[in-house]
Design a protein around this motif. Sequence first.
Motif, PDB file in Angstrom:
ATOM      1  N   ASP A  71       0.790  -1.238   0.000  1.00  0.00           N
ATOM      2  CA  ASP A  71       0.000   0.000   0.000  1.00  0.00           C
ATOM      3  C   ASP A  71       0.823   1.290   0.000  1.00  0.00           C
ATOM      4  O   ASP A  71       0.264   2.358  -0.110  1.00  0.00           O
ATOM      5  CB  ASP A  71      -0.995  -0.003   1.166  1.00  0.00           C
TER       6      ASP A  71
ATOM      7  N   ALA B  12       2.162   3.068   2.194  1.00  0.00           N
ATOM      8  CA  ALA B  12       1.576   4.012   3.163  1.00  0.00           C
ATOM      9  C   ALA B  12       2.517   5.179   3.451  1.00  0.00           C
ATOM     10  O   ALA B  12       2.081   6.332   3.509  1.00  0.00           O
ATOM     11  CB  ALA B  12       1.224   3.278   4.461  1.00  0.00           C
TER      12      ALA B  12
ATOM     13  N   ARG C 287       2.436   7.589   0.499  1.00  0.00           N
ATOM     14  CA  ARG C 287       1.183   8.351   0.422  1.00  0.00           C
ATOM     15  C   ARG C 287       1.106   9.395   1.546  1.00  0.00           C
ATOM     16  O   ARG C 287       0.584  10.501   1.344  1.00  0.00           O
ATOM     17  CB  ARG C 287      -0.017   7.401   0.464  1.00  0.00           C
ATOM     18  N   ALA C 288       1.651   9.067   2.702  1.00  0.00           N
ATOM     19  CA  ALA C 288       1.683  10.045   3.794  1.00  0.00           C
ATOM     20  C   ALA C 288       2.661  11.184   3.462  1.00  0.00           C
ATOM     21  O   ALA C 288       2.364  12.362   3.701  1.00  0.00           O
ATOM     22  CB  ALA C 288       2.083   9.363   5.101  1.00  0.00           C
TER      23      ALA C 288
ATOM     24  N   ARG D 115       1.449  14.079   1.423  1.00  0.00           N
ATOM     25  CA  ARG D 115       0.589  14.997   2.156  1.00  0.00           C
ATOM     26  C   ARG D 115       1.363  15.803   3.195  1.00  0.00           C
ATOM     27  O   ARG D 115       1.073  16.987   3.402  1.00  0.00           O
ATOM     28  CB  ARG D 115      -0.512  14.198   2.848  1.00  0.00           C
ATOM     29  N   ALA D 116       2.326  15.153   3.846  1.00  0.00           N
ATOM     30  CA  ALA D 116       3.027  15.816   4.952  1.00  0.00           C
ATOM     31  C   ALA D 116       4.131  16.737   4.452  1.00  0.00           C
ATOM     32  O   ALA D 116       4.472  17.716   5.109  1.00  0.00           O
ATOM     33  CB  ALA D 116       3.615  14.760   5.897  1.00  0.00           C
TER      34      ALA D 116
ATOM     35  N   ASP E 203      -5.443   8.908  -5.623  1.00  0.00           N
ATOM     36  CA  ASP E 203      -6.718   9.486  -6.021  1.00  0.00           C
ATOM     37  C   ASP E 203      -6.444  10.617  -7.018  1.00  0.00           C
ATOM     38  O   ASP E 203      -5.304  10.987  -7.279  1.00  0.00           O
ATOM     39  CB  ASP E 203      -7.517   9.945  -4.794  1.00  0.00           C
TER      40      ASP E 203
ATOM     41  N   ASP F 200      -8.721   8.649   1.876  1.00  0.00           N
ATOM     42  CA  ASP F 200      -7.500   7.852   1.791  1.00  0.00           C
ATOM     43  C   ASP F 200      -6.957   7.669   3.213  1.00  0.00           C
ATOM     44  O   ASP F 200      -6.718   8.652   3.916  1.00  0.00           O
ATOM     45  CB  ASP F 200      -6.468   8.582   0.918  1.00  0.00           C
ATOM     46  N   PRO F 201      -6.758   6.422   3.661  1.00  0.00           N
ATOM     47  CA  PRO F 201      -6.252   6.239   5.033  1.00  0.00           C
ATOM     48  C   PRO F 201      -4.904   6.928   5.252  1.00  0.00           C
ATOM     49  O   PRO F 201      -4.554   7.242   6.394  1.00  0.00           O
ATOM     50  CB  PRO F 201      -6.148   4.713   5.189  1.00  0.00           C
ATOM     51  N   ALA F 202      -4.185   7.205   4.173  1.00  0.00           N
ATOM     52  CA  ALA F 202      -2.920   7.936   4.309  1.00  0.00           C
ATOM     53  C   ALA F 202      -3.147   9.358   4.801  1.00  0.00           C
ATOM     54  O   ALA F 202      -2.248   9.966   5.393  1.00  0.00           O
ATOM     55  CB  ALA F 202      -2.169   7.958   2.976  1.00  0.00           C
TER      56      ALA F 202
ATOM     57  N   LEU G 264      -2.344  10.119   8.308  1.00  0.00           N
ATOM     58  CA  LEU G 264      -0.935  10.199   8.699  1.00  0.00           C
ATOM     59  C   LEU G 264      -0.381  11.598   8.430  1.00  0.00           C
ATOM     60  O   LEU G 264       0.800  11.858   8.658  1.00  0.00           O
ATOM     61  CB  LEU G 264      -0.110   9.156   7.923  1.00  0.00           C
ATOM     62  N   ALA G 265      -1.225  12.496   7.915  1.00  0.00           N
ATOM     63  CA  ALA G 265      -0.759  13.840   7.556  1.00  0.00           C
ATOM     64  C   ALA G 265      -0.919  14.804   8.725  1.00  0.00           C
ATOM     65  O   ALA G 265      -1.419  14.443   9.787  1.00  0.00           O
ATOM     66  CB  ALA G 265      -1.532  14.334   6.343  1.00  0.00           C
TER      67      ALA G 265
ATOM     68  N   PHE H 241      -4.575   2.521   8.695  1.00  0.00           N
ATOM     69  CA  PHE H 241      -3.191   2.042   8.841  1.00  0.00           C
ATOM     70  C   PHE H 241      -2.840   1.899  10.323  1.00  0.00           C
ATOM     71  O   PHE H 241      -3.256   2.715  11.147  1.00  0.00           O
ATOM     72  CB  PHE H 241      -2.211   3.013   8.176  1.00  0.00           C
TER      73      PHE H 241
ATOM     74  N   GLU I  93      -0.206   2.578  11.860  1.00  0.00           N
ATOM     75  CA  GLU I  93       0.597   3.665  12.433  1.00  0.00           C
ATOM     76  C   GLU I  93      -0.208   4.942  12.671  1.00  0.00           C
ATOM     77  O   GLU I  93       0.358   5.984  13.025  1.00  0.00           O
ATOM     78  CB  GLU I  93       1.826   3.948  11.555  1.00  0.00           C
TER      79      GLU I  93
END
Lengths: 344, 344
Positions: free
Chosen positions: A161, A163, A166-167, A170-171, A213, B286-288, B291-292, B322, B324
């Motif tokens: 995934d 993860a 993908r984080a 955004r971060a 997305d 988005d589950p990510a 994490l943001a 997720f 985390e």
Amino acid sequence: MTTPSRHHDSLFLRAARGEDTATAPVWFMRQAGRHLPEYLALKERWSFWEMVRTPEIACDVTLQPVRRYGMDAAIFFSDIMTPLPAMGVDIEFSPGPVIQTPIRTRAQVDALRVPDAAEIAPFGTDAIRLITQESPVPLIGFGGAPLTLAAYLVQGSGSKDFAAFRAFLRAEPNAAHLLIDKLTELSIRYLDSQIEAGASAVQIFDSWAGLHDRWIWERYAMPSLERLLSALARHNVPRIYFALDAAHLMEQLRVLPAEVYGWDWRMPLNEVRNRLGARAVQGNLDPAALLADPQALRSEVERVLRAGQGGAHVFNLGHGIFRETDPANVQRALETIRAFDRHS
Amino acid sequence: MTTPSRHHDSLFLRAARGEDTATAPVWFMRQAGRHLPEYLALKERWSFWEMVRTPEIACDVTLQPVRRYGMDAAIFFSDIMTPLPAMGVDIEFSPGPVIQTPIRTRAQVDALRVPDAAEIAPFGTDAIRLITQESPVPLIGFGGAPLTLAAYLVQGSGSKDFAAFRAFLRAEPNAAHLLIDKLTELSIRYLDSQIEAGASAVQIFDSWAGLHDRWIWERYAMPSLERLLSALARHNVPRIYFALDAAHLMEQLRVLPAEVYGWDWRMPLNEVRNRLGARAVQGNLDPAALLADPQALRSEVERVLRAGQGGAHVFNLGHGIFRETDPANVQRALETIRAFDRHS
């Protein structure tokens, strides 16, 4: 502007330029590699990375499926990660790529070099020169899409995934944009050098398009793909864009400057052609069909051929060939493809 | 026909029946589990399988996110593989499901039992009875889609590409149809028993819908989904169908007899609603995004909320949370969801 190659009138290049040929040219993603006994024999002596970095071996492996099957195009034996070590990234193959220190901060992105074309992968362009001398068919150069390369650099390895990646988008949007800019510039230089060394077409592999997305896609992927593909236009060679798992992105993808859209096995090619407005489509037999019995295989190959009618079609798999594939089934698929009259 | 539950007028059930509520009810896939410190504390003493099989613990774990966050629905702590051991299949969790002897032949399929409802997972229905006594919110029962369950049984474990399963569907069509028939009957009995024990809604998880092209889908998945969902109609509880990675199957999926479509994060919910003709949509952050940073999270939650306007919307993630994830971010997402006036 590159001089037209001696393969200019080959079946593959005619279809890739959009000609509705009577027979579909065919090559298979990952055709050079682990499903072939002659590759596995070499693999006993050399690691994957050693083979990629030794032009004579990379040339030999590239041509193995051309010699065995008479494929209509060769694809350069390499990996989408090949250009990244020259940026200062430490990558191992075990067997998938593993990044020793994943890129997660702006400082790490700042430290990445964008090397000159000649420094990126000289072993690769040397291999291409050997292949284009020896090959009876056109050679396809390739690279990863910038966002797909970034996925590995940030995640640190393949992942179900991605993860962390993908984080990260955004971060750390500024670091992410800079990383993708650098990967885009690197990819332009690397693909330029492959075409200048003799590749007659290029394919961009967007193996992880399916992670995102549309909002992420429009911000991070589209500008980099448009810049990359536009920069390659001056060579006047077919640009193939292959996205995996991107049925949710078709409205976005249809504006890309590409001559050929490669598509995975999930959607019939007539719909791919219509929804993308594609001049030529490439694909899209499920690689699992090559594990079936000859009768089921034949019927699936013919289904793909029928869906590809009505325009230019380069026959391919919808994803890389599975390692457990029996070469006899590849041969059977080719016989069906070549016996099929696309204008019937 | 089940007696209307005491949760009949809850926000979740109103939206799941298609009401365009002023606030979106919210629950998160995998909300009960490994992102929660109170779950990890239990995990030190019991294995996943021990917790699933002990009604008191399964009840406690199910209600943890309801207590901590005030989620609008609970989902029964279990796994889509839970009903399979009763068929005579040996499954371990390490941590994903591993089938000791993958199902690859007609003889193995013939040997699989379809047990009576009471034998399938009595610990599960016992847990549901405890939960429905204690829970302040409706409980969602669930099961895997038959083709998704078959993917694990044939492949033997999770896999990136489920090559053996995709080959099996082609090489052994009769065995594949029989396997899916048995899994469909098992799923009907299992979900019947969950609703009879007190579940106020059911969700079918089609986690591996994305593996298949349309031809495979129409032969193997559609008849089993139609039979399963139709059989559940008599209970008059909302049926939620969640498909992962199925943007290429939307024309097929729109005819399913389901009250709610759950969708992954890849496509905006307004388009999901329109293309599926859905009465209610569920998803699809988005589950990510969890994490943001709080600002990026808020803006993504609001984007999902805006896309969900214009009809019934159950807020959820586009895939499981997720591990985390910081619970503080879940709390922030809930605040944004509850502050948002959907009729504005």
